[in-house]
Design an enzyme around this catalytic site. Structure first.
Site, PDB file in Angstrom:
ATOM      1  N   GLU A  91       0.752  -1.302   0.075  1.00 46.96           N
ATOM      2  CA  GLU A  91      -0.133  -0.001   0.003  1.00 46.96           C
ATOM      3  C   GLU A  91       0.921   1.333   0.027  1.00 46.96           C
ATOM      4  O   GLU A  91       2.121   1.410   0.680  1.00 46.96           O
ATOM      5  CB  GLU A  91      -0.864  -0.039   1.421  1.00 46.96           C
ATOM      6  CG  GLU A  91      -1.715   0.994   1.483  1.00 46.96           C
ATOM      7  CD  GLU A  91      -2.562   1.240   2.687  1.00 46.96           C
ATOM      8  OE1 GLU A  91      -3.483   1.786   2.762  1.00 46.96           O
ATOM      9  OE2 GLU A  91      -2.057   0.359   3.769  1.00 46.96           O
ATOM     10  N   LYS A 141      -9.655   2.486  -2.477  1.00 41.37           N
ATOM     11  CA  LYS A 141      -9.619   1.850  -0.995  1.00 41.37           C
ATOM     12  C   LYS A 141     -11.249   2.343  -0.296  1.00 41.37           C
ATOM     13  O   LYS A 141     -11.634   3.686  -0.231  1.00 41.37           O
ATOM     14  CB  LYS A 141      -8.816   2.517  -0.072  1.00 41.37           C
ATOM     15  CG  LYS A 141      -8.740   1.739   1.433  1.00 41.37           C
ATOM     16  CD  LYS A 141      -7.471   2.202   1.993  1.00 41.37           C
ATOM     17  CE  LYS A 141      -7.522   1.459   3.388  1.00 41.37           C
ATOM     18  NZ  LYS A 141      -6.394   2.141   4.272  1.00 41.37           N
ATOM     19  N   CYS A 195      -5.673  -2.940   2.807  1.00 46.90           N
ATOM     20  CA  CYS A 195      -5.168  -2.833   4.295  1.00 46.90           C
ATOM     21  C   CYS A 195      -6.524  -2.969   5.172  1.00 46.90           C
ATOM     22  O   CYS A 195      -7.104  -4.015   5.423  1.00 46.90           O
ATOM     23  CB  CYS A 195      -4.311  -1.419   4.478  1.00 46.90           C
ATOM     24  SG  CYS A 195      -3.286  -1.602   6.023  1.00 46.90           S
TER      25      CYS A 195
END
Length: 255
Positions: free
Chosen positions: A40, A106, A140
């Site tokens: 990331e 995300k 994540c």
């Protein structure tokens, strides 16, 4: 499918040095691979200062990813800070060897670090089709939300890139296995190592888990390139035999 997981320390908010670092590691790949996975925010570290580091879709790092994909004849994936229409995104790219790009913004922004105050959340789940594989892109904090990762598309690989700190490594390990088991899917997590500018330590634990929760690659704590080979037919045979996905509850996800 042969996949290279690249685990590395990151130079804080320094895209040039990070690209040099990843180039040297990519050169170490001595066999043909189909996919190269970076962490990331691999060009900057997990920064809450997007205005200082954000790039555009035609920026240098995206062009770099295209060049790497072309040279290695392999897809390249990882997330970057992107600015678009005056909004900032933690955007995970999937760059094909042809130069074609798919991306995922995300969805679950890490409120504990204030990510939601600086970035705009994505609204779509993204499944990329590549070499006969369906790959679900996740970043994540998404790992903590099983409903969003739920395998209703019959994807084959669930892929997480992260800057996940050492203090919560037990959760990282447990949740990657859980996502693999509940979705009957190969699951890969690629994390960084080292300290960031906020003095948070990361010990990696990049890993690959099969569709039954067994390690293909056990959690790694050193900097390096780790190559795994996934067998789709073996996974499909297991799904057909067990057929757990057919018994999933039916509901709608509102975003």
């Amino acid at each position: 499918m042969k996949i290279a997981l690249i685990q590395s320390d990151l130079h804080w908010e320094n895209a040039l040095e990070n690209k040099k670092s990843f180039e040297s590691k990519i050169k170490q790949i001595d066999s043909e691979v189909n996919l190269i996975v970076l962490p990331e925010m691999f060009s900057t570290g997990f920064t809450m200062n997007p205005s200082a580091v954000a790039e555009t879709m035609n920026g240098e790092t995206v062009l770099w990813m295209k060049e790497v994909a072309k040279q290695k004849n392999a897809a390249v994936t990882g997330s970057l800070v992107i600015v678009e229409n005056e909004k900032f995104y933690n955007r995970m790219f999937f760059v094909f060897p042809s130069g074609e790009i798919r991306y995922y913004n995300k969805r679950h922004l890490f409120t504990l670090a204030g990510e939601d105050q600086f970035y705009t959340a994505g609204t779509e789940k993204v499944i990329v089709e590549y070499l006969g594989w369906k790959i679900c892109l996740q970043v994540c904090y998404d790992l903590r939300f099983p409903v969003f990762a739920r395998n209703t598309e019959n994807y084959d690989l669930l892929l997480y890139v992260a800057n996940w700190p050492k203090v919560r490594t037990n959760a990282w390990d447990a949740l990657l296995k859980a996502r693999a088991i509940e979705n009957l899917s190969y699951t890969i997590g690629v994390n960084r190592i080292g300290f960031d500018a906020n003095n948070y330590e990361h010990i990696g634990h990049s890993q690959a888990v099969d569709f039954l929760g067994n390690y293909i690659l056990e959690p790694q704590e050193t900097e390096g390139v780790f190559v795994v080979d996934l067998d789709k037919n073996k996974m499909l045979e297991t799904r057909k035999k067990l057929d757990f996905l057919s018994d999933q509850d039916v509901f709608e996800i509102k975003i």
